[in-house]
Design an enzyme around this catalytic site. Sequence first.
Site, PDB file in Angstrom:
ATOM      1  N   GLU A  28       0.816  -1.234   0.000  1.00 15.81           N
ATOM      2  CA  GLU A  28       0.000   0.000   0.000  1.00 15.81           C
ATOM      3  C   GLU A  28       0.842   1.273   0.000  1.00 15.81           C
ATOM      4  OE1 GLU A  28      -3.167   1.461  -0.239  1.00 15.81           O
ATOM      5  OE2 GLU A  28      -3.426  -0.466  -1.211  1.00 15.81           O
ATOM      6  N   HIS A  62       3.677   1.776  -1.671  1.00 14.14           N
ATOM      7  CA  HIS A  62       3.970   2.046  -3.086  1.00 14.14           C
ATOM      8  C   HIS A  62       2.711   2.535  -3.798  1.00 14.14           C
ATOM      9  CE1 HIS A  62       6.966  -1.331  -2.220  1.00 14.14           C
ATOM     10  NE2 HIS A  62       7.752  -0.354  -2.614  1.00 14.14           N
ATOM     11  N   ASP A  70      11.567   6.554   3.672  1.00 17.95           N
ATOM     12  CA  ASP A  70      13.007   6.589   3.402  1.00 17.95           C
ATOM     13  C   ASP A  70      13.437   8.053   3.381  1.00 17.95           C
ATOM     14  OD1 ASP A  70      13.630   3.625   2.757  1.00 17.95           O
ATOM     15  OD2 ASP A  70      11.783   4.056   1.693  1.00 17.95           O
TER      16      ASP A  70
HETATM   17  P1  AMP Z   1      11.269   0.544  -2.373  1.00 14.37           P
HETATM   18  O1  AMP Z   1      10.534  -0.370  -3.303  1.00 14.37           O
HETATM   19  O2  AMP Z   1      11.373   0.029  -0.980  1.00 14.37           O
HETATM   20  O3  AMP Z   1      12.587   1.015  -2.948  1.00 14.37           O
HETATM   21  O4  AMP Z   1      10.379   1.848  -2.244  1.00 14.37           O
HETATM   22  C1  AMP Z   1       9.972   2.564  -3.379  1.00 14.37           C
HETATM   23  C2  AMP Z   1       9.350   3.860  -2.926  1.00 14.37           C
HETATM   24  O5  AMP Z   1       8.236   3.586  -2.075  1.00 14.37           O
HETATM   25  C3  AMP Z   1      10.325   4.736  -2.110  1.00 14.37           C
HETATM   26  O6  AMP Z   1      10.135   6.092  -2.464  1.00 14.37           O
HETATM   27  C4  AMP Z   1       9.891   4.458  -0.699  1.00 14.37           C
HETATM   28  O7  AMP Z   1      10.186   5.519   0.195  1.00 14.37           O
HETATM   29  C5  AMP Z   1       8.376   4.316  -0.875  1.00 14.37           C
HETATM   30  N1  AMP Z   1       7.804   3.570   0.252  1.00 14.37           N
HETATM   31  C6  AMP Z   1       8.249   2.394   0.771  1.00 14.37           C
HETATM   32  N2  AMP Z   1       7.504   2.046   1.849  1.00 14.37           N
HETATM   33  C7  AMP Z   1       6.584   3.032   2.014  1.00 14.37           C
HETATM   34  C8  AMP Z   1       5.536   3.268   2.957  1.00 14.37           C
HETATM   35  N3  AMP Z   1       5.278   2.413   3.946  1.00 14.37           N
HETATM   36  N4  AMP Z   1       4.791   4.393   2.817  1.00 14.37           N
HETATM   37  C9  AMP Z   1       5.042   5.276   1.825  1.00 14.37           C
HETATM   38  N5  AMP Z   1       6.014   5.106   0.898  1.00 14.37           N
HETATM   39  C10 AMP Z   1       6.781   4.011   0.994  1.00 14.37           C
END
Ligand code: AMP
Length: 301
Positions: free
Chosen positions: A42, A44, A157
């Site tokens: 959710e 993403h 992040d």
């Molecule tokens: P990742 O796939 O972990 O590299 O994350 C891709 C994007 O989704 C990054 O900009 C993360 O900061 C964002 N993201 C990951 N987890 C969350 C979350 N729980 N709430 C909001 N955005 C998130």
Amino acid sequence: MNTTPARPTCVSTVRELREAVAGARQVGGTIGLVPTMGALHEGHVSLVRASKAECDFTVVTIFVNPTQFAPSEDLAAYPRALEADLDKLAQVGADLVFTPPESEVYGPAHSTWVEPGNVARSLEGASRPDHFRGVATVVLKLLNMARPDVAFFGQKDYQQVLVVRRMVADLDVPVTIRVCPTVREPDGLAMSSRNAYLSPDARRRAAVLWKSLSAAREMVQEGNRDAKAILARMREVLLSAEGLVIDYAVLVDPESLEPVARVDAQVLAAVAARLEGTRLIDNCMIDPPSSSSPQSPIPNP
Ligand code: AMP
């Protein structure tokens, strides 16, 4: 009646990506980019929604970027779930998905890197020395490949956002960076693809990360300004989870990430910890109550 929405077009080469984006631009559309490593949740999906609300054409990239993982880290084990991801992206209405193989992003002679400055050195950077070099390089490449008007990142992040913002400003990248709030599970745990590594028992204990941040926020709202006392409470809450190993628990200036001694202005509370070998991070902004305005209640996760 079949109510399953059609899956978005999925491309794996930069050429196809650019053709599709050019097509959307030709009809006057603005382009939103949501970079991800897949295993979508959710959090993403909230970024995709934000992009759809602001832009006419939303591109989601799914690429597990090897250069942001240290050799000892979980690159090989990182969850991959392309079919489920495409279903989620169909539901939310993403327009295009870019899933390049590694060779499409890093040619055999690749030897140019974005080296972020000070903001990448503490916290995550201290534990993961080349992490932000890999992040900044791949984000710049994805921005150059898709040339979006707006790119969407999660507050979860937080330091990554600072690194990306600094890079975009320093290197004159023509894109607007938007930051979306952290999406949480009902017990407050920040959603993360890595949560899938946790056993059911560790998953329950992992809620202490958010509890420690909430405790810090509560202390500040009750008038406590002393970082030492607040940090002691944060560590106490974290260590109430059996087997948890703290990497860091800090109160820092939200721009410089330098530790603060007193909470006299907005601070970032940030934690990183290991549970069963899985590294989890979380953060939240904390504002001291102003003497003129009534105290705001602690927001629910
Ligand atoms: P990742 O796939 O972990 O590299 O994350 C891709 C994007 O989704 C990054 O900009 C993360 O900061 C964002 N993201 C990951 N987890 C969350 C979350 N729980 N709430 C909001 N955005 C998130």
